[in-house]
Scaffold this active site. Structure first.
Site, PDB file in Angstrom:
ATOM      1  N   GLU A  20      20.558   3.126  -3.083  1.00 41.91           N
ATOM      2  CA  GLU A  20      20.430   3.140  -1.997  1.00 41.91           C
ATOM      3  C   GLU A  20      20.811   1.574  -1.438  1.00 41.91           C
ATOM      4  O   GLU A  20      20.315   0.605  -2.010  1.00 41.91           O
ATOM      5  CB  GLU A  20      19.038   3.248  -1.461  1.00 41.91           C
ATOM      6  CG  GLU A  20      19.117   3.150   0.052  1.00 41.91           C
ATOM      7  CD  GLU A  20      17.531   3.698   0.541  1.00 41.91           C
ATOM      8  OE1 GLU A  20      16.935   4.013   0.032  1.00 41.91           O
ATOM      9  OE2 GLU A  20      17.394   3.276   1.926  1.00 41.91           O
ATOM     10  N   ASP A  70       8.187   5.871 -16.006  1.00 41.77           N
ATOM     11  CA  ASP A  70       8.109   7.235 -15.227  1.00 41.77           C
ATOM     12  C   ASP A  70       7.766   7.148 -13.868  1.00 41.77           C
ATOM     13  O   ASP A  70       6.585   6.610 -13.454  1.00 41.77           O
ATOM     14  CB  ASP A  70       6.736   7.953 -15.829  1.00 41.77           C
ATOM     15  CG  ASP A  70       6.721   9.513 -15.400  1.00 41.77           C
ATOM     16  OD1 ASP A  70       7.162   9.762 -14.442  1.00 41.77           O
ATOM     17  OD2 ASP A  70       6.139  10.313 -16.107  1.00 41.77           O
ATOM     18  N   LYS A  79       7.475   5.029   1.941  1.00 45.63           N
ATOM     19  CA  LYS A  79       8.826   4.969   1.268  1.00 45.63           C
ATOM     20  C   LYS A  79       9.452   3.685   1.019  1.00 45.63           C
ATOM     21  O   LYS A  79      10.275   3.363   0.084  1.00 45.63           O
ATOM     22  CB  LYS A  79       9.546   6.068   2.233  1.00 45.63           C
ATOM     23  CG  LYS A  79      10.663   6.485   1.555  1.00 45.63           C
ATOM     24  CD  LYS A  79      12.002   5.718   1.844  1.00 45.63           C
ATOM     25  CE  LYS A  79      13.278   6.459   1.055  1.00 45.63           C
ATOM     26  NZ  LYS A  79      14.374   5.488   0.986  1.00 45.63           N
ATOM     27  N   HIS A 104      21.831  -1.985   7.449  1.00 43.73           N
ATOM     28  CA  HIS A 104      22.168  -0.856   6.455  1.00 43.73           C
ATOM     29  C   HIS A 104      23.551  -0.294   6.691  1.00 43.73           C
ATOM     30  O   HIS A 104      24.091  -0.258   5.647  1.00 43.73           O
ATOM     31  CB  HIS A 104      21.125   0.359   6.960  1.00 43.73           C
ATOM     32  CG  HIS A 104      20.516   1.224   6.217  1.00 43.73           C
ATOM     33  ND1 HIS A 104      21.285   2.131   5.571  1.00 43.73           N
ATOM     34  CD2 HIS A 104      19.437   1.070   5.035  1.00 43.73           C
ATOM     35  CE1 HIS A 104      20.588   2.831   4.523  1.00 43.73           C
ATOM     36  NE2 HIS A 104      19.583   2.058   4.354  1.00 43.73           N
TER      37      HIS A 104
END
Ligand code: NAD
Length: 443
Positions: free
Chosen positions: A103, A297, A281, A395
């Site tokens: 991202e 993990d 998030k 972004h």
């Protein structure tokens, strides 16, 4: 690039063990304008290691033979970019952080907030120690309360049997520490669940505690006079917490109004699960990128984080936002952090090893502290942008390059096309295709 702050204890340890020395500063300004190979060289130079020590990042670190040993039915590998988050200070130590993410903006945002946090000393962390828990489900028990009492009476015997499964862990100072017995009154049944609480030291610990659960389950079932069913760790690793806090002066983050807006945003994330999911998030953008880069993990860490977010019965933000007595933004983050430096892919994956080398950590505890600090930096970066100019401005600049590539731009055309679609105010595929045609036509 001058030394600012250090972590003297580790620096001394590193010297004694003949390992690479601790990064002198994570404030590598100008990295952005370098080519990837030059960046690797700059990072290596700062760490006092050879650029080749970070060479595993060049090709992803594993070939097909390696992949074939890691998973079933392997047909290939998938490349994920690895970037370096700069500017981070964790507990007084300068840290350069490898982040694996697809991202755009994530690494820039973490670096940016880490820079804003430097004047007040960066991030301060604590951990609870590496305690993981395995669950053994017991069924067909007539007297659950008496069974609980009988199991606790024989705790020593259960712990000895558990520890006999993993002499290496015990050698390293870890091992099963305690037995908890839970009685859960459910809608259709009353459940009897035994928890083995295990100090897993520098392991993530899933295999270690699962083996102990399987070995002790028959004994536990016989004590309870029932039968055992599930024997596996819980990913709600709430005895293995990592916490970070940071203070940022209002003027370093856009002014008092931005801080006030951030507090409003934080309050909504606490109260509204729809906002909390997005807020968290953003935290996981940072957390998962470091967890992945170090071969850990990601699903285990994410499951633990979201379970922690819902620990009071409602899903909430994992971080807190306040103003301290001096008016600075004071933010904290707490989450379970089951990461390791031994076992899983952490040891066997060459790129993960290069990542650990870059971080200069020697214990899982040190890694956990850095991961939670990056999570908090990421969180602040996202909420700051939302509270000021909005998320899309930062972004879109980077996203534009992806859109340019998708529209068919060649390597020589990507930057020019990205600039055109940003200038057009529409970072969209149709605009990119139109602008690419115009670019090629020389217009
Ligand atoms: P592991 O069993 O490969 O390594 C841990 C072992 O290493 C310990 O049991 C110990 O014997 C040894 N060891 C050597 N030096 C040590 C040290 N300094 N500290 C601690 N142990 C040391 O791996 P693991 O960490 O037990 O398990 C991790 C793996 O399990 C990951 O690949 C994870 O994806 C996988 N896994 C996860 C889940 C889950 O999260 N639900 C379930 C099953 C498996």
């Amino acid at each position: 690039m001058r030394a600012l702050l250090r972590w003297p204890r580790q620096r001394d340890d590193a010297h004694q063990e003949g390992r690479a020395t601790v990064a002198r500063t994570s404030r590598l300004s100008g990295l952005r304008s370098l080519a990837p190979a030059e960046r690797r060289a700059a990072v290596a130079a700062e760490l006092g290691i050879a650029p080749d020590d970070l060479g595993a990042f060049l090709d992803g670190g594993i070939d097909l033979t390696h992949a074939d040993r890691m998973v079933e039915h392997a047909i290939g590998t998938i490349g994920i970019p690895v970037g370096v988050a700069t500017n981070l200070i964790v507990d007084g130590r300068e840290v350069l952080v490898p982040m694996a993410t697809e991202e755009p903006s994530v690494i820039a945002a973490a670096s940016n907030v880490a820079r804003m946090a430097r004047p007040l000393g960066g991030f301060t962390t604590t951990t609870t120690g590496p305690l993981m828990q395995a669950q053994v489900q017991l069924l067909d028990v007539a007297d659950v309360h008496a069974a609980r009492a009988r199991i606790l009476e024989r705790e020593t015997e259960v712990l000895e049997l558990a520890n006999a499964q993993d002499p290496r862990l015990v050698e390293h100072g870890g091992g099963a520490r305690r037995v908890d017995v839970r009685i859960i009154h459910g809608r259709h049944a009353t459940h009897l669940v035994v928890h083995l609480v295990v100090d897993v030291r520098d392991a993530m610990g899933a295999n270690a505690v699962n083996t102990m659960a399987e070995a002790t389950a028959p004994l536990l079932a016989s004590i309870a006079e029932g039968r055992h069913l599930l024997r596996i760790l819980t990913n709600k690793a709430d005895l293995r917490l990592a916490r970070a806090r940071v203070r940022i002066r209002p003027d370093d983050i856009g002014g008092p109004e931005v801080v006030a807006n951030m507090l409003e945003a934080g309050a909504l994330a606490h109260d509204d699960p729809y906002r909390a999911a997005t807020h968290n998030k953003g935290i996981m953008n940072g957390v998962t990128a470091v967890v992945l880069a170090t071969g850990n993990d990601t699903r285990a860490v994410e499951a633990g984080a979201h379970a922690h977010a819902a620990r009071d019965g409602q899903y909430r933000s994992l971080s807190t936002w306040e103003r301290d007595a001096d008016g600075n933004l004071a933010a904290t983050l707490e989450l379970p952090m089951p990461v390791g430096l031994v076992g899983g892919a952490t040891r066997s994956h060459p790129a993960a090893q290069a990542a650990v080398r870059m971080l200069e950590v020697t214990t899982a505890d040190e890694l956990a502290r850095i991961v939670v600090s990056v999570g908090l930096a990421q969180n602040i970066g996202a909420v700051r942008a939302l509270s000021a100019e909005g998320i899309q401005r930062g972004h879109m600049g980077l996203h534009a390059r992806n859109v340019a590539v998708s529209a068919g731009a060649t390597a020589d055309e990507v930057d020019a096309l990205a600039a055109r679609i940003v200038a057009a105010g529409a970072v969209r595929a149709d605009v990119a295709e139109r602008e690419l045609a115009e670019l090629r036509a020389g217009r």
